[in-house]
Enzyme design. Structure first.
Site, mmCIF file in Angstrom:
data_model
loop_
_atom_site.group_PDB
_atom_site.id
_atom_site.type_symbol
_atom_site.label_atom_id
_atom_site.label_comp_id
_atom_site.label_asym_id
_atom_site.label_seq_id
_atom_site.Cartn_x
_atom_site.Cartn_y
_atom_site.Cartn_z
ATOM 1 N N ASP A 1 -17.946 40.862 77.820
ATOM 2 C CA ASP A 1 -16.552 41.277 78.000
ATOM 3 C C ASP A 1 -16.092 41.991 76.726
ATOM 4 O O ASP A 1 -16.072 41.396 75.649
ATOM 5 C CB ASP A 1 -15.676 40.047 78.268
ATOM 6 C CG ASP A 1 -14.289 40.403 78.770
ATOM 7 O OD1 ASP A 1 -14.063 41.592 79.064
ATOM 8 O OD2 ASP A 1 -13.446 39.502 78.852
ATOM 9 N N GLU B 1 -16.354 44.989 81.527
ATOM 10 C CA GLU B 1 -17.098 43.732 81.621
ATOM 11 C C GLU B 1 -18.214 43.828 82.657
ATOM 12 O O GLU B 1 -18.142 44.612 83.601
ATOM 13 C CB GLU B 1 -16.168 42.556 81.940
ATOM 14 C CG GLU B 1 -15.437 42.670 83.248
ATOM 15 C CD GLU B 1 -14.598 41.438 83.562
ATOM 16 O OE1 GLU B 1 -15.064 40.292 83.318
ATOM 17 O OE2 GLU B 1 -13.473 41.608 84.068
#
Length: 366
Positions: free
Chosen positions: A14, A109
């Site tokens: 992420d 992500e």
């Protein structure tokens, strides 16, 4: 006890405040300053906030006017999605140096299955560390990562040591980790569901685990079974390199609140046209039309209708959206309208999820 649970090593990467970090990287004068991507203007909404802005409580999906009150020195930056996409592709290429099993969730992500990987490295934790170093060195941005036995736990873990950190939940730590987890941190538990769980005395994973499947089904519907399994470390969803689109949508926030359905019809026509354009571009059609209504007090309402056939043309989308608009009286003036199409002709029937124990995954290197 079941012994056929696939042994997997999953990483969730992420990016840290991605949009804002790209802007700060491209514009050195913004480094170290509180910035918001989007949110400018009278009715703007913040798309992303730098960590400097987050210290003041500024966050994504917040009205720009509120963000400016919380952080008087906040700098609003116009989004540049073309640039974000360009950077995202560079990051994705780094992922592919390690595995072909990459499932992007958005521009910032992705899940990676490194059980078998191109580096021959048995340690998912070391791979994650190497990937993060590569992103920083090759792209100039920081990333955080979560590493564990399935997608659910990896995603939760990636939020633990942000920014620029990582957390590994080893197989033998999974059950204790989930039992101690605040229910608000369970992926899929939103604000409304969390409040409902609090009212029923469910505050942690352990509280959730003590509820029977029948109880969760009765109180949380289809999601009940999901909660029952994930709190036991059971989440068999594989990393899918080619994700099937489940819905397609478009929405508009208005500069002035609309108080009559008559004024909304023209807006709906433009939104339906945009949805039809995207459907044509993606070569898909859908059966379920959902009208999204956000009122001036920020309460949200959705109205849906499922047709017996697939549609993709503007006229049928608009006609159904109109029916939904007039389905019941509006409770307030409206600041946003959206139309989405789901139940697409790309979806495949799901295979039944196997009920398996996590304990068989306890003996491989992480």
């Amino acid at each position: 006890m079941y012994t056929d649970l696939p042994i997997r090593k999953i990483i969730h990467v992420d990016m840290d405040a991605f949009y804002a970090s790209v802007e700060q990287m491209d514009n050195p004068h913004l480094k170290g300053k509180p910035i918001a991507v989007g949110g400018g203007g009278k009715r703007g909404v913040v798309s992303a906030a730098s960590y400097e802005a987050r210290k003041f409580g500024v966050k994504s999906a917040m009205a720009g006017t509120l963000a400016a009150k919380l952080c008087p020195d906040l700098i609003f930056v116009r989004p540049n999605f073309e640039r974000y996409s360009e950077i995202s592709k560079k990051i994705r290429q780094i992922f592919y140096d390690y595995t072909d099993l990459v499932e992007p969730l958005s521009l910032d992500e992705a899940y990676l299955d490194v059980t078998q990987n191109k580096k021959g490295n048995p340690s998912a934790s070391l791979i994650a560390k190497d990937i993060r170093a590569r992103i920083l060195n090759d792209v100039g941005l920081t990333a955080s990562a979560g590493i564990s036995i399935n997608k659910f736990i990896a995603k939760v873990a990636s939020d633990y040591n942000k920014p620029n950190g990582q957390k590994t939940v080893n197989p033998e730590e999974v059950l204790e980790f989930l039992e101690q987890l605040d229910i608000r941190k369970f992926y899929g538990v939103g604000k409304v569901t969390a409040e409902k769980m609090y009212q029923k005395g469910i505050f942690t994973g352990l509280d959730l685990k003590q509820k029977s499947l029948e109880y969760l089904d009765a109180n949380f519907g289809k999601s009940g079974r999901y909660y029952y399994h994930v709190v036991r470390g059971i989440h068999t969803s594989e990393v899918k390199p080619h994700r099937t689109r489940k819905s397609l949508a478009a929405e508009r926030t208005f500069s002035e609140n609309l108080s009559s359905e008559v004024f909304m019809l023209e807006k709906l026509e433009h939104i339906a046209e945009e949805v039809a354009r995207r459907l044509l571009k993606s070569l898909v059609a859908g059966k379920t039309i959902t009208l999204k209504i956000k009122y001036s007090d920020f309460t949200l309402q959705t109205r849906s209708k499922t047709l017996p056939y697939y549609i993709s043309d503007k006229s049928m989308i608009l006609e159904t959206a109109k029916d939904l608009l007039y389905q019941e009286k509006l409770s307030n003036s409206v600041r946003l309208l959206g139309i989405s199409l789901s139940n697409l002709n790309t979806e495949k029937k799901k295979k039944p999820e196997l009920k398996k124990s996590v304990s068989v995954q306890l003996k491989f290197e992480f």
